[in-house]
Design an enzyme around this catalytic site. Structure first.
Site, mmCIF file in Angstrom:
data_model
loop_
_atom_site.group_PDB
_atom_site.id
_atom_site.type_symbol
_atom_site.label_atom_id
_atom_site.label_comp_id
_atom_site.label_asym_id
_atom_site.label_seq_id
_atom_site.Cartn_x
_atom_site.Cartn_y
_atom_site.Cartn_z
ATOM 1 N N HIS A 39 46.443 40.332 36.889
ATOM 2 C CA HIS A 39 45.142 40.994 36.968
ATOM 3 C C HIS A 39 44.873 41.346 38.430
ATOM 4 O O HIS A 39 44.449 42.443 38.741
ATOM 5 C CB HIS A 39 44.077 40.067 36.399
ATOM 6 C CG HIS A 39 42.785 40.739 36.066
ATOM 7 N ND1 HIS A 39 42.709 41.907 35.339
ATOM 8 C CD2 HIS A 39 41.499 40.406 36.376
ATOM 9 C CE1 HIS A 39 41.439 42.252 35.204
ATOM 10 N NE2 HIS A 39 40.688 41.373 35.827
ATOM 11 N N CYS B 165 37.151 43.238 31.080
ATOM 12 C CA CYS B 165 38.524 43.477 31.550
ATOM 13 C C CYS B 165 39.604 43.056 30.568
ATOM 14 O O CYS B 165 40.783 43.337 30.808
ATOM 15 C CB CYS B 165 38.742 42.773 32.882
ATOM 16 S SG CYS B 165 37.565 43.276 34.158
ATOM 17 N N HIS C 92 40.035 48.638 40.823
ATOM 18 C CA HIS C 92 39.702 47.868 39.622
ATOM 19 C C HIS C 92 39.071 48.814 38.604
ATOM 20 O O HIS C 92 38.049 49.448 38.873
ATOM 21 C CB HIS C 92 38.745 46.737 39.976
ATOM 22 C CG HIS C 92 38.717 45.650 38.932
ATOM 23 N ND1 HIS C 92 39.306 45.777 37.703
ATOM 24 C CD2 HIS C 92 38.154 44.412 38.954
ATOM 25 C CE1 HIS C 92 39.116 44.674 37.004
ATOM 26 N NE2 HIS C 92 38.427 43.825 37.749
#
Length: 421
Positions: free
Chosen positions: A310, A168, A349
């Site tokens: 995030h 990520c 996500h």
């Protein structure tokens, strides 16, 4: 030697669920319009998974984005490659850069993807597609770097063309690489982005194996599946797509009269060399990295107007971000911390793409002087009781923002985004 000239965002290319333009992207994130829907890519029950929702791209047609791509060539590419190529082409178009406007050796492409062409490899290894090796296109479809390299062929980019794979934080790190190319004088324009296509039972199984609270089990209302910072959060939903930014030096952008969304001030990344699946829970390591990021940009924490989180709606991520803000501003009460919000409830996500989505979203917030909200916010986790912009889009004087990403492997990355002068 580092060139101190400002680096700006002049184009944004978006191919996300029900989102094929930068205007639609802004409408969705600022309006809180979730694109998470019912999972159709696979049957969760059949796979033994309590997973029912995802942010899926359906019925995508690359031809409006890639009009010069020969049909015979396109037939050799995968859906994932064509989506990534389309986002690259759209970023260049949105920046107002026509073919030939940039000397080929001065144009580069850097992409990020955590897993690459997982769907193709799954079909090969399981025998689900017995024709997978039936033509020369197999070489393209199996390589994670092909969205970047085939985009380079399509756009004529002969500078640095590469793909990072670092979970990520990869998107932020790709921006860092692009910044260095521009600041060193090695390139005049960099197209930097990400692509991710994780909606597979195998990927879902990996995260479900970590226990409850990682992936949402929502069944009744997919749009409310992802609830960051809330006491009743259940985790994230899988999302897919590609987003690409066009970066160039401010002087060149001004000279050609380009629209400027934002300035990329700095990018920083570190490996905490600590727990492999849990980010720093003291908040101090992340806060120190943010301070380093801001110092590199000639700013301080007191200058930050907003944090783009995030925001995965997992407990450790949520409290790690909240503790980082508390460590960064030890003298402030929670109610006086800078606002923070997450776009994961909108697009799910997207792992290696997530940092790029964050910076694209933040650039548009700076451009419109409006904060996009965290939707689905209910009763806050007591550790996360600060300003989440939950009420909807909020007008703001937004001069400096920080995008945050965390990743497996003990990794943290941040990017500072500023308003153009």
């Amino acid at each position: 030697m580092k060139n101190t000239e400002r680096i700006v965002v002049t184009g944004i290319g978006v191919v996300l669920p029900n989102t094929l333009s930068v205007d639609r992207f802004w409408a969705n994130i600022s309006g809180g319009l979730s694109q998470v829907g019912r999972l159709t890519r696979f049957d969760g029950a059949e796979a033994g998974l309590p997973v029912h929702v995802a942010a899926e791209i359906n019925g995508f047609d690359h031809r409006p984005f890639l009009p010069e791509l020969n049909d015979a060539h396109a037939a050799k590419y995968s859906r994932e490659i064509l989506i990534g190529m389309s986002a690259v082409a759209e970023a260049r178009r949105d920046a107002g850069l026509a073919p030939g406007d940039v000397e080929p050796r001065r144009l580069g492409i850097v992409m990020s993807s955590s897993r690459g062409p997982s769907a193709w490899w799954r079909d090969v290894l399981t025998g689900a597609d017995p024709t997978a090796f039936g033509d020369k296109g197999a070489m393209f479809r199996g390589l994670p770097g092909c969205p970047a390299t085939l985009s380079a062929i399509y756009t004529g980019a002969q500078g640095l063309v590469t793909t990072l794979s670092n979970a990520c934080v990869g998107g932020h790190q790709a921006i860092g690489v692009a910044l260095r190319e521009l600041q060193s004088g090695a390139a005049d324009v960099m197209l930097v982005g990400g692509h991710e296509f994780p909606i597979l039972p195998e990927v879902a199984s990996c995260y479900r194996a970590m226990g409850s609270g990682v992936m949402s089990t929502e069944r009744d209302d997919p749009r409310r599946a992802v609830r960051p910072y809330s006491n009743d959060r259940e985790g994230f939903a899988l999302g897919e797509g590609s987003v690409v930014l066009c970066l160039e030096r401010e002087s060149a952008a001004r000279a050609r009269g380009a629209r400027i969304y934002s300035e990329i001030l700095s990018a920083a990344s570190l490996n905490e060399a600590a727990h492999p699946t849990t980010m720093d829970l003291t908040g101090k390591v992340t806060a120190a990295l943010i301070e380093d990021l801001l110092a590199d940009a000639g700013r301080s924490a007191e200058d930050v107007d907003y944090f783009c989180a995030h925001g995965t709606a997992t407990r450790y991520n949520d409290i790690a971000e909240s503790r980082a803000l508390r460590a960064l501003y030890p003298e402030r009460t929670p109610g006086k911390l800078p606002p923070i919000s997450s776009n994961k409830p909108i697009y799910g996500h997207t792992f290696g793409l997530a940092g790029i989505i964050n910076v694209a979203a933040t650039s548009l917030m700076v451009h419109h002087q409006t904060l996009a909200p965290t939707i689905n916010f209910t009763t806050p986790d007591p550790e996360c009781d600060h300003d989440h912009v939950f009420e909807g889009a909020r007008p703001a004087e937004l001069e400096l923002a920080v995008s945050m990403s965390f990743a497996f492997g003990s990794q943290t990355s941040v990017v500072a985004v500023g308003a153009p002068s």
